[in-house]
Design a protein around this motif. Structure first.
Motif, mmCIF file in Angstrom:
data_model
loop_
_atom_site.group_PDB
_atom_site.id
_atom_site.type_symbol
_atom_site.label_atom_id
_atom_site.label_comp_id
_atom_site.label_asym_id
_atom_site.label_seq_id
_atom_site.Cartn_x
_atom_site.Cartn_y
_atom_site.Cartn_z
ATOM 1 N N SER A 53 0.828 -1.208 0.000
ATOM 2 C CA SER A 53 0.000 0.000 0.000
ATOM 3 C C SER A 53 0.863 1.259 0.000
ATOM 4 O O SER A 53 0.497 2.279 -0.605
ATOM 5 N N VAL A 54 2.021 1.225 0.657
ATOM 6 C CA VAL A 54 2.935 2.376 0.656
ATOM 7 C C VAL A 54 3.596 2.519 -0.716
ATOM 8 O O VAL A 54 3.719 3.636 -1.250
ATOM 9 N N LEU A 55 3.994 1.395 -1.291
ATOM 10 C CA LEU A 55 4.637 1.457 -2.600
ATOM 11 C C LEU A 55 3.678 1.946 -3.685
ATOM 12 O O LEU A 55 4.108 2.568 -4.663
ATOM 13 N N GLN A 56 2.403 1.699 -3.512
ATOM 14 C CA GLN A 56 1.423 2.242 -4.444
ATOM 15 C C GLN A 56 1.507 3.763 -4.474
ATOM 16 O O GLN A 56 1.395 4.391 -5.531
ATOM 17 N N GLY A 57 1.705 4.329 -3.291
ATOM 18 C CA GLY A 57 1.850 5.783 -3.206
ATOM 19 C C GLY A 57 3.114 6.286 -3.868
ATOM 20 O O GLY A 57 3.227 7.468 -4.207
ATOM 21 N N MET A 58 4.083 5.384 -4.053
ATOM 22 C CA MET A 58 5.340 5.744 -4.719
ATOM 23 C C MET A 58 5.289 5.466 -6.225
ATOM 24 O O MET A 58 6.277 5.673 -6.914
ATOM 25 N N GLY A 59 4.146 4.938 -6.681
ATOM 26 C CA GLY A 59 4.015 4.713 -8.119
ATOM 27 C C GLY A 59 3.878 3.275 -8.560
ATOM 28 O O GLY A 59 3.873 2.993 -9.761
ATOM 29 N N LEU A 60 3.789 2.345 -7.609
ATOM 30 C CA LEU A 60 3.594 0.949 -7.976
ATOM 31 C C LEU A 60 2.264 0.813 -8.723
ATOM 32 O O LEU A 60 1.218 1.220 -8.229
ATOM 33 N N LYS A 61 2.309 0.226 -9.899
ATOM 34 C CA LYS A 61 1.120 0.126 -10.730
ATOM 35 C C LYS A 61 0.230 -1.034 -10.281
ATOM 36 O O LYS A 61 0.722 -2.020 -9.722
ATOM 37 N N PRO A 62 -1.078 -0.936 -10.525
ATOM 38 C CA PRO A 62 -1.987 -2.036 -10.189
ATOM 39 C C PRO A 62 -1.538 -3.341 -10.836
ATOM 40 O O PRO A 62 -1.263 -3.399 -12.036
ATOM 41 N N GLY A 63 -1.417 -4.384 -10.011
ATOM 42 C CA GLY A 63 -1.011 -5.682 -10.531
ATOM 43 C C GLY A 63 0.481 -5.880 -10.651
ATOM 44 O O GLY A 63 0.933 -6.989 -10.936
ATOM 45 N N GLU A 64 1.273 -4.837 -10.446
ATOM 46 C CA GLU A 64 2.727 -4.950 -10.545
ATOM 47 C C GLU A 64 3.272 -5.598 -9.282
ATOM 48 O O GLU A 64 2.893 -5.239 -8.168
ATOM 49 N N GLY A 65 4.161 -6.571 -9.432
ATOM 50 C CA GLY A 65 4.738 -7.244 -8.274
ATOM 51 C C GLY A 65 5.667 -6.334 -7.497
ATOM 52 O O GLY A 65 6.690 -5.894 -8.045
ATOM 53 N N PRO A 66 5.366 -6.046 -6.233
ATOM 54 C CA PRO A 66 6.240 -5.165 -5.436
ATOM 55 C C PRO A 66 7.667 -5.687 -5.346
ATOM 56 O O PRO A 66 8.616 -4.890 -5.275
ATOM 57 N N GLU A 67 7.811 -7.005 -5.359
ATOM 58 C CA GLU A 67 9.143 -7.593 -5.191
ATOM 59 C C GLU A 67 10.077 -7.264 -6.352
ATOM 60 O O GLU A 67 11.307 -7.192 -6.169
ATOM 61 N N ASN A 68 9.516 -7.028 -7.535
ATOM 62 C CA ASN A 68 10.361 -6.680 -8.684
ATOM 63 C C ASN A 68 11.070 -5.343 -8.486
ATOM 64 O O ASN A 68 12.111 -5.096 -9.102
ATOM 65 N N TRP A 69 10.508 -4.510 -7.637
ATOM 66 C CA TRP A 69 11.141 -3.204 -7.381
ATOM 67 C C TRP A 69 12.482 -3.340 -6.688
ATOM 68 O O TRP A 69 13.264 -2.386 -6.676
ATOM 69 N N ASN A 70 12.757 -4.493 -6.086
ATOM 70 C CA ASN A 70 14.082 -4.696 -5.493
ATOM 71 C C ASN A 70 15.172 -4.529 -6.544
ATOM 72 O O ASN A 70 16.298 -4.110 -6.220
ATOM 73 N N LEU A 71 14.825 -4.831 -7.790
ATOM 74 C CA LEU A 71 15.777 -4.719 -8.899
ATOM 75 C C LEU A 71 15.522 -3.485 -9.758
ATOM 76 O O LEU A 71 16.472 -2.836 -10.209
ATOM 77 N N THR A 72 14.254 -3.153 -9.976
ATOM 78 C CA THR A 72 13.936 -2.069 -10.911
ATOM 79 C C THR A 72 13.862 -0.695 -10.253
ATOM 80 O O THR A 72 14.103 0.319 -10.906
#
Length: 801
Positions: A26-45
């Motif tokens: 829910s916090v990462l959504q506020g940072m721009g995480l798109k609907p359905g996007e895996g939060p874990e992928n942000w560890n790399l991207t």
């Protein structure tokens, strides 16, 4: 790198309250995480944003923060190891220059149901979690957090994987509903029994509910847990505002409730979905000056199955003895021929007769005892939630059964022989369990009570070396037949009394006392009554015995253990003037199952698939196929469905009944003309775009199919256009959508919008852990199902209108 020489988290949590972090997705959504996007992928991207998330919680005051690995496992990500390493490396960066901050490797559920409810085997689940742990332990984390678990068996698989692959502290959190149950039915007491036994360092609950809705369940934890209690609620319920998901409990209200939760006894606090660093800062502010006290040691003896725990205390406990080949020709034959339907029927009859625990012994020299024990335990646990006593003289057999047992089993047995203790105690240490301890050793069975107590003391002292507490030992002082020694009963009764005075629980195989004598039940029943008067806690007995059951119920009534004599009155009404005999139908509520319904009905209600198939075949010999469906299968499904809706049956029972019904239905369909027995209606079903959790969707599918509906299952992570395409292809106007993750609810809203824009007559049903009626209304769903039966009822109404 980690701070050297800091206290272990297991030491610090004994000194003061521990603060965890809050929500991630829910916090990462506020940072721009798109609907359905895996939060874990942000560890790399988007590593900078993950680092920012970590720092925000540490700045807010969190002592422990989770790595961004909740949804990572090799079933979902081929590069799971890379994602784990990246998340932990970022966590180390966040800890640089900070004192006493602790990195928790975060593990969530696999997203799949374990057998027999789903398709993932227990050992495969252990392997999935173990693969994660092997990577994490090489990256220097401080502890493991297992969280958001909906199922007790999957929780066990995860904890076992941790224990077998590292020596890190482990915190375990499950998801409870407002009634204090997991999705698959487990109570807080059942989970505490299992997790304490397996060596978790702290236990508790997270997600699904806001803090106000968790208070009653936290009280139950405080009453039964000797371990520190963890509470991580959501920030209330989700709502959609301006196209964004928000939660309806603000930081001020959240922290006020959390202060109340701290006062109840929770000492490890944080937040889950919807909570932010602001929530954690406010939580710390409200609770930091409250009195800190750890849960006291609870001297409670528990055994458990997948939904409930049975306490061994003042009220006598009945252990059904019938699943044991010794002296039972039919059981022997069933084991030799693998006729598990007979074994299951015997199990259910004993439960109906009043057994609280079932003894399971499959020891025959001509079969593979370990393999058969595992099969029988799995099958029995698929049809009843009564705890089991795993009974074998072989440590290898006990190990195999304890490993896959769903709960904290009663283990029969250990004795004072050093070799036996060396073999059995490590199993209890690893898998948990309550031990039956026999008062015998290398010198045999002592003649006097005092000598038997000396063996007990030896066993208790040895158990302490393994960290096994006395509350987890139940002593069997051994009943020897009076036909060869008329003083034998007196010594056994004296031992029972001495154990009671020592505060140690006791159990007896009471029928041994009358071996070799005529009219054995008369001796056995009187001996049982004498033993109860001397403090006996458990009896391994025949629950079909009228005399024994009379003694049990009258003893409770006479000793103020039966409020208003309600149990006795119900028992008296149920038996009338008949005699309960082995193999006869057991009456409940004045009528027996066999008087009240068909064997097929019974098999479906109890979830006995093979029995349902055979019963359907028999019934079809002289009954019209549609009659079998309408008067036997559907009423049985309605019965178990109604029990589920009233909270008297749980998801595993519901699913097993559905499978039994589906199997019977296949037999019926083979007898129907092609034009009859057609589908009652069609449903397009899927988990929405971006969501790779399909447990809820699969449950709904099984239930709909068991009721005769055709389901077009599109799977998980399904694009909105594909849902519409399926509706057009099949001409179907009823759709079911599922979502587990908060981040994927917008995709659900997009799917609903697309469907309604194409055809306003398309009806959309929604469900999932993150949804509520208000939430469903906001995204313009036509129906919100709180569970699978809700969806079945709506589907029936839709096609019957």
């Amino acid at each position: 790198m980690p701070v050297k020489n800091k206290k272990k988290i297991t030491e610090l949590m004994k000194e003061r309250r521990i603060y965890l972090d809050g929500g991630t997705g829910s916090v990462l959504q506020g940072m721009g995480l798109k609907p359905g996007e895996g939060p874990e992928n942000w560890n790399l991207t988007n590593p900078d944003k993950i680092l920012s998330l970590y720092n925000a919680y540490l700045d807010a005051g969190s002592d422990v923060f989770n790595t961004n690995t909740f949804g990572v496992n090799k079933l979902k990500y081929d590069n799971y190891d890379e994602l784990i390493k990246a998340a932990i490396n970022l966590a180390h960066k966040a800890c640089e220059g900070r004192e006493e901050k602790y990195i928790a490797f975060d593990m969530g559920p696999t997203g799949r149901l374990l057998e027999p409810l789903g398709d993932l085997s227990f050992e495969d689940a252990v392997d999935v979690f173990a693969s994660n742990i092997k990577v994490a332990k090489e990256c220097d984390v401080d502890l493991v957090i297992i969280e958001t678990m909906n199922d007790s068996l999957e929780t066990k698989a995860a904890l076992l994987a941790v224990k077998e692959n590292c020596d890190l502290p482990v915190f375990v959190m499950n998801v409870y509903d407002e009634g204090g149950k997991l999705m698959t039915g487990a109570s807080p007491e059942a989970m505490v029994a299992m997790l304490e036994g397996m060596g978790a360092d702290a236990v508790g609950m997270n997600c699904s509910l806001g803090p106000d809705k968790m208070i009653n369940t936290v009280k139950r934890f405080a009453a039964c847990s000797s371990l520190p209690i963890i509470v991580k609620p959501n920030a209330g319920l989700p709502e959609v505002r301006d196209g964004k998901t928000v939660y309806n409990v603000d930081a001020e209200e959240f922290s006020t409730y959390m202060a109340e939760i701290a006062e109840i006894g929770a000492t490890i606090l944080g937040g889950c979905c919807g909570s932010t660093p602001e929530y954690i800062a406010k939580l710390i502010e409200k609770t930091k000056d409250l009195e800190f006290r750890l849960p006291g040691e609870k001297d409670i003896t528990l055994v458990s199955a997948y939904t409930n725990a049975v306490e061994i205390a003042e009220k006598p406990i009945l252990i059904g003895e019938r699943i044991n080949p010794t002296g039972k020709k039919k059981v022997k034959e069933a084991l030799r021929t693998e006729n598990l339907s007979y074994i299951l029927d015997e199990a259910l009859k004993q439960v109906d007769a009043g057994a609280h625990i079932l003894d399971v012994n499959v020891g025959l020299p001509e079969i593979d005892e370990a393999t058969m024990m595992v099969k029988v335990v799995k099958e029995i646990q698929s049809v009843t939630d009564v705890p089991l006593q795993l009974d074998s003289s072989s440590p290898e057999v006990l190990a195999a059964a304890m490993r896959i047992y769903n709960g904290k089993a009663l283990i029969n047995s250990v004795n004072g022989e050093q070799e036996k203790m060396d073999a059995v105690f490590p199993l209890v240490k690893k898998y948990g369990g309550t031990l039956i301890a026999l008062t015998m050793d290398e010198n045999g069975i002592p003649k006097t009570a005092e000598e038997r107590i000396a063996v007990v003391n030896k066993i208790v002292d040895e158990a302490k070396k393994y960290g096994i507490e006395t509350k987890d030992i139940i002593v069997d002082p051994l009943a020897l037949t009076i036909s060869s020694d008329t003083s034998a009963a007196l010594e056994t009764l004296k031992t029972v009394k001495m154990l009671k005075e020592m505060g140690i629980k006791s159990s007896l195989g009471v029928s041994n006392i009358s071996f070799g004598l005529p009219k054995r039940e008369k001796i056995t029943t009187t001996f049982y009554t004498c033993a109860l008067e001397n403090g006996l806690n458990c009896a391994i007995m025949n629950p079909y015995s009228r005399g024994m059951m009379d003694a049990f119920h009258t003893f409770k009534a006479l000793h103020n253990m039966d409020e208003a004599c309600q149990d006795y009155i119900e028992y008296a009404d149920s038996i009338g003037d008949e005699v309960i005999v082995s193999g006869a139908a057991v009456k409940t509520g004045g009528e027996s199952i066999t008087q009240n319904s068909s064997q097929l009905h019974y098999a479906v209600v109890k979830g006995m698939k093979e029995s349902a198939i055979e019963s359907a075949k028999t019934l079809l010999e002289n009954t019209e196929p549609l009659t079998v469906i309408n008067e036997h299968i559907i009423p049985a499904l309605n019965e178990i469905g109604a029990a589920f809706e009233k909270g008297k049956a749980y998801l595993p029972q519901l699913l097993m009944s559905a499978e039994a019904a589906s199997a019977a239905f296949e037999e019926v369909k083979a007898k129907l003309p092609a034009t009859e027995g057609s589908s009652k209606g069609e449903v397009v079903l899927c988990t929405v775009k971006g969501d790779i959790h399909d447990i809820g969707k699969n449950i709904v599918k099984v239930m709909l199919e068991s009721y005769g509906f055709t389901v077009y299952d599109l799977g998980k992570d399904v694009d909105p256009q594909l849902v519409l395409d399926a509706c057009i292809e099949h001409g179907t106007k009823l759709v079911g959508l599922s979502a587990l993750m908060t981040t994927t609810v917008p995709a659900m809203a997009d799917t609903i919008k697309l469907l309604h824009e194409h055809d306003s007559e398309i009806t959309v049903m929604v469900g999932g852990a993150v949804l509520t009626q208000d939430y469903a209304d906001m995204i313009h769903a036509d129906f919100y199902g709180k569970d699978a039966m809700d969806t079945v009822r709506f589907t029936e109404k839709y096609y019957n209108k």
